[in-house]
Design a protein around this motif. Structure first.
Motif, PDB file in Angstrom:
ATOM      1  N   PRO A   1       4.788   3.059   7.529  1.00  0.00           N
ATOM      2  CA  PRO A   1       5.557   3.946   6.631  1.00  0.00           C
ATOM      3  C   PRO A   1       6.861   3.712   6.651  1.00  0.00           C
ATOM      4  CG  PRO A   1       3.989   5.124   8.251  1.00  0.00           C
ATOM      5  CD  PRO A   1       4.130   3.792   8.761  1.00  0.00           C
ATOM      6  N   ALA A   2       7.436   4.330   5.495  1.00  0.00           N
ATOM      7  CA  ALA A   2       8.843   4.026   5.299  1.00  0.00           C
ATOM      8  C   ALA A   2       9.436   5.107   4.457  1.00  0.00           C
ATOM      9  CB  ALA A   2       9.402   2.717   4.379  1.00  0.00           C
ATOM     10  N   THR A   3      10.691   5.470   4.606  1.00  0.00           N
ATOM     11  CA  THR A   3      11.150   6.747   4.205  1.00  0.00           C
ATOM     12  C   THR A   3      12.232   6.367   2.800  1.00  0.00           C
ATOM     13  OG1 THR A   3      11.124   7.965   6.008  1.00  0.00           O
ATOM     14  CG2 THR A   3      12.865   8.655   4.478  1.00  0.00           C
ATOM     15  N   LEU A   4      12.303   6.724   1.771  1.00  0.00           N
ATOM     16  CA  LEU A   4      13.111   6.563   0.629  1.00  0.00           C
ATOM     17  C   LEU A   4      13.835   7.903   0.421  1.00  0.00           C
ATOM     18  CD1 LEU A   4      13.920   5.028  -1.975  1.00  0.00           C
ATOM     19  CD2 LEU A   4      11.914   5.827  -3.007  1.00  0.00           C
ATOM     20  N   GLN A   5      15.231   7.909   0.232  1.00  0.00           N
ATOM     21  CA  GLN A   5      15.997   8.855  -0.229  1.00  0.00           C
ATOM     22  C   GLN A   5      16.026   8.713  -1.769  1.00  0.00           C
ATOM     23  OE1 GLN A   5      17.710  11.154   1.769  1.00  0.00           O
ATOM     24  NE2 GLN A   5      18.290  12.233   0.006  1.00  0.00           N
ATOM     25  N   LEU A   6      15.815   9.688  -2.264  1.00  0.00           N
ATOM     26  CA  LEU A   6      15.786   9.765  -3.908  1.00  0.00           C
ATOM     27  C   LEU A   6      17.053   9.763  -4.467  1.00  0.00           C
ATOM     28  CD1 LEU A   6      12.604  12.100  -4.671  1.00  0.00           C
ATOM     29  CD2 LEU A   6      12.819   9.354  -4.395  1.00  0.00           C
TER      30      LEU A   6
ATOM     31  N   ARG B   1      10.386  15.940  -0.209  1.00  0.00           N
ATOM     32  CA  ARG B   1      11.189  17.272   0.590  1.00  0.00           C
ATOM     33  C   ARG B   1      12.327  16.964   0.852  1.00  0.00           C
ATOM     34  NH1 ARG B   1       5.928  16.757   3.025  1.00  0.00           N
ATOM     35  NH2 ARG B   1       4.598  18.436   3.132  1.00  0.00           N
ATOM     36  N   ASP B   2      13.320  17.658   0.408  1.00  0.00           N
ATOM     37  CA  ASP B   2      14.604  17.535   0.551  1.00  0.00           C
ATOM     38  C   ASP B   2      15.069  16.283   0.042  1.00  0.00           C
ATOM     39  OD1 ASP B   2      15.084  19.959   1.919  1.00  0.00           O
ATOM     40  OD2 ASP B   2      14.520  18.848   3.939  1.00  0.00           O
ATOM     41  N   ALA B   3      14.729  15.788  -0.983  1.00  0.00           N
ATOM     42  CA  ALA B   3      15.053  14.541  -1.885  1.00  0.00           C
ATOM     43  C   ALA B   3      14.639  13.211  -1.047  1.00  0.00           C
ATOM     44  CB  ALA B   3      16.408  14.688  -2.253  1.00  0.00           C
TER      45      ALA B   3
ATOM     46  N   GLY C   1      19.285  14.038  -8.987  1.00  0.00           N
ATOM     47  CA  GLY C   1      18.276  14.394  -9.869  1.00  0.00           C
ATOM     48  C   GLY C   1      17.159  15.150  -9.340  1.00  0.00           C
ATOM     49  N   SER C   2      16.351  15.737 -10.494  1.00  0.00           N
ATOM     50  CA  SER C   2      15.222  16.279 -10.446  1.00  0.00           C
ATOM     51  C   SER C   2      13.964  15.189 -10.526  1.00  0.00           C
ATOM     52  CB  SER C   2      15.054  17.401 -11.163  1.00  0.00           C
ATOM     53  OG  SER C   2      13.520  18.071 -10.918  1.00  0.00           O
ATOM     54  N   TRP C   3      13.057  15.223  -9.550  1.00  0.00           N
ATOM     55  CA  TRP C   3      11.901  14.112  -9.655  1.00  0.00           C
ATOM     56  C   TRP C   3      10.554  14.555  -9.484  1.00  0.00           C
ATOM     57  CZ3 TRP C   3      13.418   9.425 -11.742  1.00  0.00           C
ATOM     58  CH2 TRP C   3      14.743   8.947 -11.674  1.00  0.00           C
ATOM     59  N   THR C   4       9.541  14.411 -10.346  1.00  0.00           N
ATOM     60  CA  THR C   4       8.194  14.844 -10.302  1.00  0.00           C
ATOM     61  C   THR C   4       7.513  13.787  -9.913  1.00  0.00           C
ATOM     62  OG1 THR C   4       8.821  16.792 -11.902  1.00  0.00           O
ATOM     63  CG2 THR C   4       6.628  16.113 -11.208  1.00  0.00           C
ATOM     64  N   PRO C   5       6.789  13.872  -8.842  1.00  0.00           N
ATOM     65  CA  PRO C   5       5.930  12.683  -8.308  1.00  0.00           C
ATOM     66  C   PRO C   5       4.616  12.675  -9.670  1.00  0.00           C
ATOM     67  CG  PRO C   5       6.415  13.959  -6.633  1.00  0.00           C
ATOM     68  CD  PRO C   5       6.982  14.746  -7.671  1.00  0.00           C
TER      69      PRO C   5
END
Length: 537
Positions: free
Chosen positions: A496-501, A520-522, A504-508
């Motif tokens: 697993p890997a974490t990405l900081q978005l 969660r929390d960008a 802005g507002s992003w909808t999967p």
């Protein structure tokens, strides 16, 4: 309404006819086999097919040594079979592209048979002939891609001829205008039959240096490249004079001029040079090729930094042209094995398709990629590829990616009622089309879902691309166009890997074959080999 040409953002499915489906029991796939499976290809959601050579050939290089550019080899069928294939593909909404090999022919071609007889016949100057040096050695130091000297002695003319590939593939002399016209003539023959475009094999090899200057030596640390390594003398040189000559550019403009007479006809050039990305940009600028692709994503280097760097370098250089990307084809080890090892995860196969189909450009998908097929381990005694036989065991050749398509899990894999020309590995039978169609979580069904979903995302098909600064192993970029802004992110690892978005507002988004990600929390955590597409706003 979008008026973009059909090929911009298209997904092109490569068919290797020898290995697709055999209908006559001789162990070799054929054109009727392609016709029989076109409904399957159309069901994948691709836009076009590219068919590797099916022309008359002695098959020394399995069709890339052409003996007659206008004839179908009996091994594959007839011209009538090709016309049926074309008609059915078009009825299914599929465009048809075929290979063309400009730079060389087979030594069995009638042009070469005549040219080699003497120095005065009408075809005497159609190939690259040169006198020996005073001591009888070849005219210069050029090497063949398949190993060894690139010159072969012809006693009838008491001269050498050039072959950048096999000795049975003599190079045409494109400095001769008659050769250029003959080439354009047979291209027109296929355009008149209704083909939609051409994949142009080794397109930068048409012209050679007329002065036959020696190639300079290459330092040991730089002796790497497409399909060869430091054990191949081809890697010992900078190939400045035997290919990628400036005279090629006006000829490409002639090719483009011909294609422009046929609305919608497209050219895709295969380019392998000392700086393939720069050459691709040059060859697709102005009135030259429509698209180009090189081997930069067909290598063993698999990292977010490498992929980003490769795409950004081409984007910076290609200000006019249109890129085409591929991670697999008939010349390299299959991608899931190159990048996933001996037992690649199905999740890797799904992610690779989503990744390459999310880049800006068109895409070539190689048959079996939609199944997640790994590289086949073909034993030496079963090898057919002359390249692999020569360089065994350091380089096993290209047979491992050319084994027959597994349609069923039966002993013959549903490919042939005879003995297949290459063995079908057991690992491929378990990944057969029939088995995957019955599994809703299969690579095949994920592939179909992604292709359906992609067609509805204009930013992915035709939009711009801008990469995000992300640590390894995450590759992330934003595609934007036609009122849509999409984030695409890919975990290039088995953990697993974490990405900081980005801000802005992003909808999967879902519906593309991957589980719906939770933000969660960008931040989003991508599972092993996972991917995310999210829409802004």
């Amino acid at each position: 309404m979008n008026q973009s040409p059909w090929w911009r953002g298209a997904v092109i499915y490569q068919i290797y006819p020898r290995s697709f489906l055999d209908t006559d029991g001789d162990g070799v796939g054929d054109l009727p086999g392609i016709v029989e499976r076109l409904d399957y290809v159309a069901s994948l959601g691709v836009d076009a097919i590219w068919i590797s050579p099916f022309f008359k050939s002695p098959m020394a290089d399995f069709g890339y040594d052409i003996a007659d550019q206008r004839a179908v080899d009996p091994l594959f069928g007839t011209l009538d079979d090709f016309d049926r294939l074309l008609a059915k593909a078009h009825a299914l909404g599929l465009k048809v592209m075929i290979d063309q090999v400009f730079s060389h022919t087979s030594d069995q071609h009638e042009w070469f048979r005549e040219s080699r007889q003497d120095r005065t016949n009408p075809k005497a100057n159609w190939y690259v002939w040169a006198d020996a040096q005073e001591d009888g050695t070849p005219p210069n130091n050029w090497m063949s891609l398949f190993g060894g000297v690139a010159w072969r002695w012809e006693p009838r003319r008491c001269q050498y001829y050039l072959h950048n590939f096999l000795a049975s593939q003599p190079d045409l002399n494109f400095h001769n205008p008659a050769v250029q016209e003959a080439t354009l003539d047979y291209v027109r023959f296929w355009l008149d039959r209704g083909v939609d475009g051409f994949r142009l094999d080794s397109i930068n090899f048409c012209f050679h240096d007329a002065q036959l200057r020696d190639n300079p030596p290459k330092p040991v640390e730089q002796r790497v490249g497409r399909g060869f390594s430091a054990d191949n003398p081809y890697a010992f040189q900078y190939h400045w004079y035997n290919n990628t000559r400036p005279e090629n550019l006006p000829f490409l403009e002639k090719v483009r001029g011909l294609l422009d007479e046929y609305p919608g006809a497209v050219s895709l050039g295969e380019i392998s040079s000392e700086d393939s990305l720069a050459t691709t940009a040059e060859y697709t600028s102005g009135n030259r090729l429509h698209m180009g692709y090189s081997f930069e994503l067909l290598v063993d280097d698999f990292s977010a930094g490498y992929i980003r760097g490769t795409v950004e370098r081409l984007e910076a250089a290609m200000t006019e042209g249109w890129p085409c990307w591929a991670v697999s084809n008939h010349d390299v080890r299959r991608a899931v094995t190159r990048w996933g090892g001996a037992s690649p995860s199905p999740a890797l196969a799904k992610m690779l398709v989503a990744m390459v189909c999310s880049l800006r450009g068109s895409v070539c998908i190689y048959q079996g990629e939609e199944l997640g097929l790994p590289e086949a381990d073909v034993p030496f005694e079963a090898l057919r590829d002359p390249y692999g036989i020569t360089f065994w065991p350091n380089f096993k050749g290209r047979d491992g990616c050319r084994t027959p398509m597994p349609w069923t899990s039966t002993a013959d894999a549903g490919f042939s009622s005879g003995t297949p020309w290459l063995p079908v590995p057991d690992a491929h039978r378990t990944l057969a089309v029939a088995a995957q169609e019955a599994d809703p979580d299969s690579v095949l069904n994920a592939f179909r879902a992604f292709m359906r979903w992609r067609k509805a995302q204009p930013a992915l098909v035709r939009g711009s691309i801008a990469f995000l600064d992300t640590p390894e192993p995450v590759l992330a970029f934003v595609r934007e166009g036609e009122g849509q802004r999409l984030l695409a992110a890919f975990n290039l690892s088995g953990s697993p890997a974490t990405l900081q978005l980005p801000a802005g507002s992003w909808t999967p988004l879902d519906g593309h074959g991957a589980p719906l990600a939770a933000i969660r929390d960008a931040q989003v955590t991508l599972p092993a080999w996972g991917y995310l597409h999210a829409q802004a706003g």
